[in-house]
Motif scaffolding. Structure first.
Motif, short mmCIF file in Angstrom:
data_model
loop_
_atom_site.label_atom_id
_atom_site.label_comp_id
_atom_site.label_asym_id
_atom_site.label_seq_id
_atom_site.Cartn_x
_atom_site.Cartn_y
_atom_site.Cartn_z
N TRP A 207 5.74 -11.79 -8.84
CA TRP A 207 6.56 -12.09 -7.66
C TRP A 207 7.67 -11.05 -7.49
O TRP A 207 7.89 -10.53 -6.40
N LEU A 208 8.36 -10.73 -8.58
CA LEU A 208 9.46 -9.78 -8.50
C LEU A 208 8.96 -8.38 -8.16
O LEU A 208 9.60 -7.65 -7.39
N ILE A 209 7.82 -7.99 -8.74
CA ILE A 209 7.24 -6.70 -8.39
C ILE A 209 6.86 -6.66 -6.92
O ILE A 209 7.12 -5.68 -6.21
N GLY A 210 6.27 -7.74 -6.44
CA GLY A 210 5.92 -7.82 -5.02
C GLY A 210 7.13 -7.69 -4.13
O GLY A 210 7.09 -7.03 -3.09
N ARG A 211 8.24 -8.29 -4.53
CA ARG A 211 9.47 -8.21 -3.73
C ARG A 211 10.00 -6.78 -3.71
O ARG A 211 10.42 -6.28 -2.66
N LYS A 212 10.01 -6.13 -4.86
CA LYS A 212 10.49 -4.75 -4.92
C LYS A 212 9.63 -3.84 -4.06
O LYS A 212 10.15 -2.98 -3.33
N ILE A 213 8.32 -4.01 -4.10
CA ILE A 213 7.41 -3.19 -3.29
C ILE A 213 7.63 -3.46 -1.81
O ILE A 213 7.72 -2.53 -1.00
N ALA A 214 7.73 -4.75 -1.44
CA ALA A 214 7.92 -5.10 -0.03
C ALA A 214 9.20 -4.48 0.52
O ALA A 214 9.23 -3.92 1.63
N LEU A 215 10.27 -4.54 -0.25
CA LEU A 215 11.54 -3.95 0.19
C LEU A 215 11.43 -2.44 0.32
O LEU A 215 11.99 -1.83 1.23
N SER A 216 10.69 -1.80 -0.60
CA SER A 216 10.50 -0.35 -0.54
C SER A 216 9.70 0.05 0.69
O SER A 216 10.00 1.05 1.36
N VAL A 217 8.66 -0.73 1.01
CA VAL A 217 7.85 -0.45 2.20
C VAL A 217 8.69 -0.59 3.46
O VAL A 217 8.66 0.27 4.36
N ILE A 218 9.46 -1.65 3.54
CA ILE A 218 10.28 -1.89 4.73
C ILE A 218 11.31 -0.78 4.90
O ILE A 218 11.59 -0.32 6.02
N GLU A 219 11.87 -0.32 3.80
CA GLU A 219 12.87 0.75 3.85
C GLU A 219 12.30 2.03 4.44
O GLU A 219 13.03 2.83 5.05
N HIS A 220 11.00 2.25 4.27
CA HIS A 220 10.37 3.48 4.73
C HIS A 220 9.44 3.23 5.93
O HIS A 220 8.41 3.88 6.08
N THR A 221 9.85 2.32 6.80
CA THR A 221 9.07 2.01 7.99
C THR A 221 8.90 3.25 8.86
O THR A 221 9.87 3.97 9.14
N LEU A 222 7.66 3.50 9.29
CA LEU A 222 7.37 4.62 10.17
C LEU A 222 7.32 4.19 11.63
O LEU A 222 7.87 4.84 12.51
N PHE A 223 6.63 3.07 11.90
CA PHE A 223 6.45 2.59 13.26
C PHE A 223 6.87 1.12 13.31
O PHE A 223 6.19 0.25 12.76
#
Length: 233
Positions: free
Chosen positions: A59-75
């Protein structure tokens, strides 16, 4: 905690580090491992049953990844769709998708993260003859590849070739790597035309923190530092 590279580890990072050490996500051993790249190493990044057997860690890894993806939103108008590189990346993609749904990380104007399954080998039967289950929809999704670790970038390059074969827009697809071993793989990927590579953690930052938190002996941390410098690809 500030790491040698300048990254600042916050509360989420500290909780993840404790679970990484507890569940053996990263291990140092006297007897070296042989990596997929052919390099022998005393330190190994797992990211398989050590994650999936422990839902709190996943769960914590998923949260860290989700936040990283959102931080680097392209579109902003497209839904992020993660494609895990088999096999370790598959669980990471699913973990991020489940967290984004449960915690509503996105605001009301955005969709949640989704994910697709990439195969280890093509099937000669059934209704899905391509590498990924699902046809690409680039106007709807921003596709990412995701994996647990990079050494020389070989598995990422192979996955990119297979995605291109299946019609995915690889020239604009970002890649997320959870741990960079700092042995030259990121540079190789960039030279091979990867559009954007997002690294969540650098191995030397993690091992430094393990030492500072008394999760690893300081001697092991120094050995990892010397090994990484000695085995550049």
């Amino acid at each position: 905690m500030k790491t040698p590279s300048g990254q600042v580890f916050g509360e989420l990072d500290i909780m993840l580090l404790e679970l990484m050490a507890k569940h053996g996500f990263i291990e140092w051993r006297q007897t070296p491992f042989t990596l997929k790249s052919g390099i022998e190493s005393n330190v190994y990044v797992f990211g398989r049953e050590d994650i999936t057997d422990h839902p709190d860690f996943e769960w914590l890894i998923g949260r860290k990844i989700a936040l990283s993806v959102i931080e680097h939103t392209l579109f902003a108008d497209r839904q992020h769709c993660l494609i895990g590189i088999p096999t370790a990346g598959t669980a990471l993609a699913q973990a991020a998708a489940m967290v984004s749904l449960k915690e509503a990380i996105y605001d009301n104007n955005r969709d949640f993260i989704c994910h697709r399954i990439m195969k280890e080998a093509l099937k000669a039967h059934g209704a899905h003859p391509k590498w990924v289950n699902g046809e690409p929809q680039p106007q709807r999704h921003t596709y990412w590849t995701i994996d647990n670790v990079v050494t020389d970038g070989g598995s990422k390059i192979k996955a990119r070739e297979r995605l291109e074969e299946s019609g995915y827009p690889v020239k604009i697809m970002p890649t997320l790597v959870f741990v960079d071993r700092q042995q030259g793989g990121i540079k190789i990927m960039e030279q091979r035309g990867f559009a954007r590579v997002v690294v969540v953690y650098k191995l030397l930052d993690l091992t430094f923190a393990f030492g500072e938190m008394n999760l690893w002996p300081k001697g092991a941390v120094k050995l990892v530092e010397r090994e990484i410098k000695a085995h550049q690809v």
